[in-house]
Design a protein around this motif. Sequence first.
Motif, PDB file in Angstrom:
ATOM      1  N   MET A  17     -13.362  17.297  -3.841  1.00 28.86           N
ATOM      2  CA  MET A  17     -12.670  17.617  -5.089  1.00 28.86           C
ATOM      3  C   MET A  17     -11.175  17.823  -4.848  1.00 28.86           C
ATOM      4  O   MET A  17     -10.343  17.421  -5.663  1.00 28.86           O
ATOM      5  CB  MET A  17     -13.264  18.861  -5.749  1.00 28.86           C
ATOM      6  N   LEU A  54      -9.542  14.505  -4.505  1.00 30.03           N
ATOM      7  CA  LEU A  54      -9.435  13.852  -5.809  1.00 30.03           C
ATOM      8  C   LEU A  54      -8.523  14.638  -6.754  1.00 30.03           C
ATOM      9  O   LEU A  54      -8.321  14.226  -7.892  1.00 30.03           O
ATOM     10  CB  LEU A  54     -10.828  13.708  -6.439  1.00 30.03           C
ATOM     11  N   ASP A  55      -7.987  15.765  -6.257  1.00 30.16           N
ATOM     12  CA  ASP A  55      -7.119  16.644  -7.038  1.00 30.16           C
ATOM     13  C   ASP A  55      -7.802  17.125  -8.311  1.00 30.16           C
ATOM     14  O   ASP A  55      -7.236  17.111  -9.400  1.00 30.16           O
ATOM     15  CB  ASP A  55      -5.794  15.952  -7.370  1.00 30.16           C
ATOM     16  N   LYS A  56      -9.065  17.538  -8.156  1.00 30.61           N
ATOM     17  CA  LYS A  56      -9.861  18.028  -9.277  1.00 30.61           C
ATOM     18  C   LYS A  56     -10.415  19.400  -8.945  1.00 30.61           C
ATOM     19  O   LYS A  56     -10.699  19.707  -7.798  1.00 30.61           O
ATOM     20  CB  LYS A  56     -11.036  17.094  -9.577  1.00 30.61           C
ATOM     21  N   ILE A  62     -13.471  22.351  -9.662  1.00 31.17           N
ATOM     22  CA  ILE A  62     -14.914  22.287  -9.868  1.00 31.17           C
ATOM     23  C   ILE A  62     -15.421  23.712 -10.075  1.00 31.17           C
ATOM     24  O   ILE A  62     -15.005  24.635  -9.378  1.00 31.17           O
ATOM     25  CB  ILE A  62     -15.612  21.604  -8.668  1.00 31.17           C
TER      26      ILE A  62
END
Length: 75
Positions: free
Chosen positions: A12, A15-17, A19
């Motif tokens: 994550m 992906l620069d996300k 969670i």
Amino acid sequence: MIAAVADVENLMRQLDKGINSEVLTEEVAERLELEIDTSAAYESLLKLVRAVRPIACEGLRRTSEQHGGQFQLAL
């Protein structure tokens, strides 16, 4: 368990996300090939994920520091 949480956290980050714990729990169950077929089983896994998540994040932080903030963990 800690390695699975760290793997998902690292993915994550790459992906620069962000969670949340619920999604993380589902991803960990999938990686560990766990069949979560009751709400009690899900709640138990969620509690475990929440408990080990800080440990996994600390491991990722230390690894990043050791490599000057630039690393990619092979999954």
